[in-house]
Write a protein that holds these residues in place. Structure first.
Motif, PDB file in Angstrom:
ATOM      1  N   GLY A  64       0.819  -1.201   0.000  1.00  0.00           N
ATOM      2  CA  GLY A  64       0.000   0.000   0.000  1.00  0.00           C
ATOM      3  C   GLY A  64       0.852   1.249   0.000  1.00  0.00           C
ATOM      4  O   GLY A  64       1.950   1.278   0.532  1.00  0.00           O
ATOM      5  N   ALA A  98      -3.751   8.792   5.565  1.00  0.00           N
ATOM      6  CA  ALA A  98      -4.371   7.958   4.529  1.00  0.00           C
ATOM      7  C   ALA A  98      -3.829   6.532   4.546  1.00  0.00           C
ATOM      8  O   ALA A  98      -4.591   5.563   4.431  1.00  0.00           O
ATOM      9  CB  ALA A  98      -4.156   8.603   3.157  1.00  0.00           C
ATOM     10  N   LEU A  99      -2.511   6.379   4.695  1.00  0.00           N
ATOM     11  CA  LEU A  99      -1.921   5.045   4.653  1.00  0.00           C
ATOM     12  C   LEU A  99      -2.254   4.247   5.913  1.00  0.00           C
ATOM     13  O   LEU A  99      -2.559   3.049   5.846  1.00  0.00           O
ATOM     14  CB  LEU A  99      -0.405   5.135   4.469  1.00  0.00           C
ATOM     15  CG  LEU A  99       0.344   3.804   4.348  1.00  0.00           C
ATOM     16  CD1 LEU A  99      -0.268   2.914   3.259  1.00  0.00           C
ATOM     17  CD2 LEU A  99       1.828   4.049   4.062  1.00  0.00           C
ATOM     18  N   TRP A 118      -5.710   3.190   5.532  1.00  0.00           N
ATOM     19  CA  TRP A 118      -5.798   2.149   4.497  1.00  0.00           C
ATOM     20  C   TRP A 118      -5.471   0.785   5.092  1.00  0.00           C
ATOM     21  O   TRP A 118      -6.139  -0.208   4.793  1.00  0.00           O
ATOM     22  CB  TRP A 118      -4.846   2.456   3.347  1.00  0.00           C
ATOM     23  CG  TRP A 118      -4.865   1.415   2.262  1.00  0.00           C
ATOM     24  CD1 TRP A 118      -5.691   1.371   1.179  1.00  0.00           C
ATOM     25  CD2 TRP A 118      -4.024   0.248   2.188  1.00  0.00           C
ATOM     26  NE1 TRP A 118      -5.425   0.239   0.423  1.00  0.00           N
ATOM     27  CE2 TRP A 118      -4.416  -0.462   1.013  1.00  0.00           C
ATOM     28  CE3 TRP A 118      -2.999  -0.272   2.970  1.00  0.00           C
ATOM     29  CZ2 TRP A 118      -3.792  -1.658   0.622  1.00  0.00           C
ATOM     30  CZ3 TRP A 118      -2.392  -1.467   2.589  1.00  0.00           C
ATOM     31  CH2 TRP A 118      -2.786  -2.135   1.427  1.00  0.00           C
ATOM     32  N   GLU A 119      -4.445   0.741   5.948  1.00  0.00           N
ATOM     33  CA  GLU A 119      -4.065  -0.536   6.548  1.00  0.00           C
ATOM     34  C   GLU A 119      -5.171  -1.056   7.461  1.00  0.00           C
ATOM     35  O   GLU A 119      -5.462  -2.269   7.474  1.00  0.00           O
ATOM     36  CB  GLU A 119      -2.752  -0.391   7.311  1.00  0.00           C
ATOM     37  CG  GLU A 119      -1.550  -0.190   6.405  1.00  0.00           C
ATOM     38  CD  GLU A 119      -0.240  -0.467   7.110  1.00  0.00           C
ATOM     39  OE1 GLU A 119       0.756  -0.712   6.400  1.00  0.00           O
ATOM     40  OE2 GLU A 119      -0.207  -0.444   8.355  1.00  0.00           O
ATOM     41  N   ASP A 149      -8.367  -0.270   7.209  1.00  0.00           N
ATOM     42  CA  ASP A 149      -9.479  -0.627   6.331  1.00  0.00           C
ATOM     43  C   ASP A 149      -9.222  -1.952   5.617  1.00  0.00           C
ATOM     44  O   ASP A 149     -10.163  -2.650   5.228  1.00  0.00           O
ATOM     45  CB  ASP A 149      -9.729   0.484   5.313  1.00  0.00           C
ATOM     46  CG  ASP A 149     -10.365   1.721   5.932  1.00  0.00           C
ATOM     47  OD1 ASP A 149     -10.975   1.591   7.019  1.00  0.00           O
ATOM     48  OD2 ASP A 149     -10.264   2.811   5.343  1.00  0.00           O
ATOM     49  N   HIS A 150      -7.943  -2.288   5.443  1.00  0.00           N
ATOM     50  CA  HIS A 150      -7.574  -3.578   4.840  1.00  0.00           C
ATOM     51  C   HIS A 150      -8.115  -4.716   5.714  1.00  0.00           C
ATOM     52  O   HIS A 150      -8.600  -5.731   5.201  1.00  0.00           O
ATOM     53  CB  HIS A 150      -6.049  -3.658   4.740  1.00  0.00           C
ATOM     54  CG  HIS A 150      -5.543  -4.610   3.695  1.00  0.00           C
ATOM     55  ND1 HIS A 150      -5.866  -4.505   2.370  1.00  0.00           N
ATOM     56  CD2 HIS A 150      -4.721  -5.699   3.801  1.00  0.00           C
ATOM     57  CE1 HIS A 150      -5.261  -5.466   1.683  1.00  0.00           C
ATOM     58  NE2 HIS A 150      -4.575  -6.213   2.542  1.00  0.00           N
ATOM     59  N   LYS A 166      -3.977  -4.905  10.559  1.00  0.00           N
ATOM     60  CA  LYS A 166      -3.581  -4.897   9.151  1.00  0.00           C
ATOM     61  C   LYS A 166      -3.075  -6.253   8.716  1.00  0.00           C
ATOM     62  O   LYS A 166      -3.442  -6.784   7.657  1.00  0.00           O
ATOM     63  CB  LYS A 166      -2.501  -3.835   8.924  1.00  0.00           C
ATOM     64  CG  LYS A 166      -2.105  -3.646   7.448  1.00  0.00           C
ATOM     65  CD  LYS A 166      -1.035  -4.582   6.939  1.00  0.00           C
ATOM     66  CE  LYS A 166       0.328  -4.262   7.514  1.00  0.00           C
ATOM     67  NZ  LYS A 166       1.393  -5.064   6.826  1.00  0.00           N
TER      68      LYS A 166
END
Length: 354
Positions: A68, A163-164, A167-168, A170-171, A300
């Motif tokens: 990501g 954001a990152l 993202w993790e 949300d993964h 994550k």
């Protein structure tokens, strides 16, 4: 793939060397990169008869990270860029002997077969001493890279930003919950879970930030000649100071006793204080940060293991799903996140397992 390696060998050495070399496919673990061991018919670089070939996918995009996030625009591979930087600092990384970007093959120093995981498994009764060695290397890395943003290492140009980090997390929601158990698993808790994720990210962004290797764990540390070496550093970026410590001590492949983990966190603080790492002056901060980062990192990881199974067709990481959730449960018991613990106990079956 074998023909690409032999072509690269002919360019790095000559056709005779390429034809006589024997090749052994070692696979790629969870990576898109495939590794081969090359045995030469005569001594090569460093007087050694073996090399490693890193073979990139034919459609490899150096601007994308498998974990990501985007890499800054660069004329070279992130792996090459970061290796050069770490080597210049005197940190233990394997040499790069030849880069053939046309064929997507790199020839690397062979660091052998002994992963840190093997060191532990061969003498688990000496776990504390083993892990102290790995922590010492981590502290050396953090000291060497502290406040060095003026260099040409691309790791300083990207970061675990909001954001990152989200993202993790949300993964995990996407793959660990929605895809693993079903899209209706969260029910009415979806917005509540997202709010907890935002709280975690906000707290992590408030921590001191430094260069992190991103996957400093037992299968990414090699021992050669009695010395530990760093590998898999191409995704290095700026992030919470405790990220690599969590990756090491809350490894998916080796489950350490919580009391041992606590002693090793204390050892990190002591080692960091001896080397003047500024955040180690506040032991309470380090401990809280460790458990907070554990929640984010291991959620994550859990989602990643399902992703690797369902998208890459590799189920080999599924046994590590439940231990990862167990780490999250243990960490939440040490933090003021009773609400998140309660939510996960309702939607995540693995959360209730011992």
């Amino acid at each position: 793939m074998e023909s690409r390696i032999r072509q690269t060998l002919s360019r790095a050495f000559d056709q005779d060397v390429a034809e006589k070399a024997s090749l052994e496919n070692l696979g790629g673990h969870a990576s898109l990169r495939i590794y081969w061991r090359i045995t030469l018919s005569e001594a090569g670089p460093r007087g050694e008869s073996t090399l490693m070939a890193m073979v990139l996918p034919e459609d490899f995009d150096p601007g994308k990270s498998e974990e990501g996030g985007e890499n800054p625009e660069t004329a070279e591979l992130p792996f090459v860029n970061v290796q050069r930087y770490l080597a210049r600092l005197g940190l233990p990384v394997g040499a790069i002997d030849f880069v053939d970007m046309e064929l997507g093959v790199l020839l690397l120093e062979d660091l052998g077969n002994t992963m840190f995981e093997n060191i532990y498994l061969n003498a688990p009764d000496q776990a504390e001493a083993h892990y102290q060695r790995a922590i010492d290397l981590l502290v050396d890395f953090q000291v060497a890279t502290l406040d060095d943003g003026e260099c040409d290492c691309i790791g300083y140009e990207k970061s675990f930003d909001e954001a990152l980090l989200l993202w993790e997390l949300d993964h995990y929601r996407e793959w660990g919950l929605d895809e693993h158990y079903g899209a209706d698993t969260l029910g009415t808790h979806r917005a509540e879970l997202q709010a907890y994720f935002q709280q975690i990210v906000d707290k992590l962004l408030d921590l001191p930030q430094t260069l992190v290797l991103r996957d400093y764990q037992s299968r990414n540390i090699m021992e050669k000649g009695g010395k530990l070496h760093l590998i898999d550093f191409q995704d290095a970026l700026m992030g919470p100071f405790v990220y690599d410590l969590v990756a090491l001590l809350r490894d998916s492949y080796i489950v350490l006793d919580p009391d041992l983990v606590a002693r090793l966190v204390a050892y990190y603080v002591q080692a960091g204080q001896a080397k003047d790492l500024p955040w180690c002056e506040d032991e309470a901060l380090v401990k809280e940060a460790f458990y907070l980062q554990t929640v984010q990192r291991k959620l994550k990881d859990a989602g990643r293991f399902i992703f690797i199974d369902k998208v890459k067709g590799n189920p080999n990481f599924l046994p590590y799903y439940e231990p990862s959730i167990g780490y999250v449960k243990d960490a939440l018991e040490r933090l003021e996140f009773a609400g998140l613990a309660q939510l996960l106990s309702e939607v995540e079956p693995a959360f209730g397992k011992e």
